[in-house]
Design a protein around this motif. Structure first.
Motif, PDB file in Angstrom:
ATOM      1  N   THR A 100       0.822  -1.219   0.000  1.00 26.74           N
ATOM      2  CA  THR A 100       0.000   0.000   0.000  1.00 26.74           C
ATOM      3  C   THR A 100       0.854   1.266   0.000  1.00 26.74           C
ATOM      4  N   ALA A 101       1.907   1.259   0.797  1.00 24.19           N
ATOM      5  CA  ALA A 101       2.763   2.455   0.866  1.00 24.19           C
ATOM      6  C   ALA A 101       3.410   2.732  -0.486  1.00 24.19           C
ATOM      7  N   GLN A 102       3.825   1.657  -1.154  1.00 22.41           N
ATOM      8  CA  GLN A 102       4.442   1.826  -2.481  1.00 22.41           C
ATOM      9  C   GLN A 102       3.441   2.414  -3.460  1.00 22.41           C
ATOM     10  N   ARG A 103       2.241   1.867  -3.399  1.00 21.57           N
ATOM     11  CA  ARG A 103       1.204   2.361  -4.315  1.00 21.57           C
ATOM     12  C   ARG A 103       0.893   3.826  -4.043  1.00 21.57           C
ATOM     13  N   ALA A 104       0.908   4.190  -2.777  1.00 17.77           N
ATOM     14  CA  ALA A 104       0.638   5.595  -2.431  1.00 17.77           C
ATOM     15  C   ALA A 104       1.713   6.494  -3.041  1.00 17.77           C
ATOM     16  N   ILE A 105       2.959   6.044  -2.966  1.00 16.45           N
ATOM     17  CA  ILE A 105       4.060   6.834  -3.559  1.00 16.45           C
ATOM     18  C   ILE A 105       3.868   6.944  -5.072  1.00 16.45           C
TER      19      ILE A 105
END
Lengths: 235, 277
Positions: B244-249
């Motif tokens: 999720t964090a990667q996708r947010a970036i």
């Protein structure tokens, strides 16, 4: 023989490297050792600028001068007089009310080039003080035989005669008359415009239609699960 | 969402994504610095230039980033030469995984347009659609035109030794029109097709995450999936969703790029009447 041949090759290599590494002298550099010094020496003799000529760009009343328009006939009698004076020491000699006029009154297009609008140059910084000589007058600094050294090199150190062939007041490339005045510019401009317009004529409607078409596709369901919109095979 | 479930199909390698990110950043810098100079007569253009240190500094940034872009192009050409399968040269060049145009692309274009009007069934795209191939090659043609004219304009003295000075007048206009074409194409067409059309809305993560949804791809590019299934390679290219964090970036970077592009495009359009060409 092999030694002689290898020596010849070595010599040729050294000569070639020498030719590549030692740049040829630019003619203007011989005359203008320092652009700043040359500029000051030249400008010191020209007196002063009018106040309106040295104000910042946005305050100069040069661009968009009203009531000066080219009509059906290319030149007014006054302009025609100037245009036929390409070899005079004073190119504006005998023009009525000359003292009360500004350059852009009669040369509006010349005040919209990059040197004027972006580099903030005034006309006199290149054309000099009164009397302004015609560009082809033999002793004029603007004469193509010395323009690179006397005018261009003030800012562009090392300017050559070839460099000075840059057209400071270029014609509008979109105009039909440019095909006669500056054909390479006109053809290049229109070829590039054709490529750009062609790309958009093809891809802009294509993109719009694609976007609209995808709005109206149905969502397919698979085993009671809604999946992502099928843009391709729906309907 | 279970991160171990492989629901996505690998589409771009990490190096290909780095190339895209590099191009995205350098293109936006070139657009901003170029427009800052073109629009210096307006407050919008001057403010844009201040971001890079002013009118003159914008030119310096423009030149050096342009040279970096040309180095990137050279590296990409080496990458292509490395990627070509020289033993099966022709199939490597004209196979379905190649980005070279094939006759099928012309057929796909016409069938796709017919599908827009509901006249035909949608074409079964393989790995690369014709519009993607056009975008890819447009970068080559654009960078060569912009690079050559840009170098002539950046190094005017040297340029005037190999051509008459009036060639710079021509180079300036060619550079301008090509740059306007490139910006308009990327900020309007590429952004819309890649990010904003319904299929990809709000953003196609493929170039950031490296993978696309298998379900969506099965429907958009059935020929590619069928080919992979037939050869038994499909399982090998399936990957799981990014964290999720990667996708947010990815979303932040993607939306920032779109916002910057649209700001430049709309700002330029609004200020066109106030500059002298």
């Amino acid at each position: 023989m092999d030694r002689i041949r290898s020596f010849q090759l070595w010599l040729a290599g050294v000569l070639l490297a020498g030719l590549i590494l030692s740049g040829s002298t630019v003619s203007a550099q011989e005359e203008v050792a320092s652009a700043v010094r040359r500029y000051k020496a030249y400008e010191a003799s020209t007196g002063y600028y009018e106040e309106y000529e040295v104000l910042p760009r946005r305050q100069r009343p040069l661009i968009g001068v009203p009531n000066i328009r080219a009509g059906i006939f290319p030149y007014s009698p006054t302009v025609a007089k100037v245009r036929s004076r390409a070899h005079l020491a004073d190119s504006h000699q005998g023009i009525r009310f000359y003292k009360g006029r500004q350059c852009a009154d009669c040369h509006p297009a010349a005040a919209t080039d990059i040197h004027t609008t972006r580099a903030n140059l005034t006309c006199r910084q290149c054309h000099g003080d009164e009397p302004i000589a015609s560009i082809n007058y033999y002793w004029s600094p603007m004469n193509p035989i010395r323009r690179h050294a006397y005018v261009c090199a003030k800012c562009h150190e090392g300017a050559s005669a070839s460099y000075a062939a840059y057209v400071v007041h270029p014609p509008n490339p979109a105009m039909a008359s440019t095909f006669k005045e500056f054909p390479v510019l006109a053809y290049s401009f229109w070829i590039m415009v054709a490529i750009a317009v062609g790309t958009f004529v093809l891809f802009l409607p294509h993109t719009i239609l694609w976007g609209i078409r995808e709005i109206f596709i149905k969502k397919k369901t698979k085993e009671n699960k809604t999946i992502e919109p099928d843009s391709q095979n729906a309907d | 969402m279970n991160p171990t479930v492989k629901t996505r199909i690998k589409r771009f390698t990490p190096l290909q994504r780095v190339f895209h990110l590099f191009l995205m950043l350098t293109f936006l810098i070139q657009s901003a610095t170029g427009l800052a100079r073109m629009f210096v007569e307006t407050s919008w253009g001057r403010n844009l230039g201040y971001l890079f240190g002013g009118y003159e500094a914008s030119r310096t940034v423009h030149i050096y980033v342009g040279i970096i872009m040309l180095c990137g192009l050279a590296l990409h050409i080496f990458y292509i030469l490395f990627k070509i399968n020289w033993r099966n040269f022709m199939s490597s060049l004209y196979g379905p995984d190649s980005l070279l145009f094939r006759f099928k692309d012309v057929r796909d274009l016409f069938q796709h347009v017919a599908w827009f009007f509901g006249l035909k069934k949608a074409p079964e795209f393989d790995r690369w659609g014709y519009w993607e191939k056009f975008d890819y090659w447009a970068v080559f043609w654009g960078m060569i035109i912009l690079g050559v004219t840009g170098l002539l304009l950046a190094y005017q003295m040297a340029a005037s030794r190999i051509m008459p000075g009036w060639g710079l007048n021509v180079a300036l206009w060619v550079h301008r029109i090509e740059a306007i074409l490139a910006m308009a194409h990327v900020f309007l067409i590429h952004f819309f097709v890649g990010h904003l059309r319904r299929h990809n809305f709000p953003m196609d993560r493929a170039m950031f995450e490296g993978s696309v949804s298998l379900d969506a791809t099965r429907h958009e590019r059935p020929a590619w999936i069928a080919r992979l299934e037939q050869s038994g390679e499909l399982d090998g290219v399936l990957v799981s969703e990014a964290m999720t964090a990667q996708r947010a970036i990815h979303y932040v970077i993607g939306f920032a790029a779109i916002a910057a592009g649209l700001y430049l495009f709309i700002g330029a359009l609004m200020n066109v009447p106030y500059i002298s060409w």
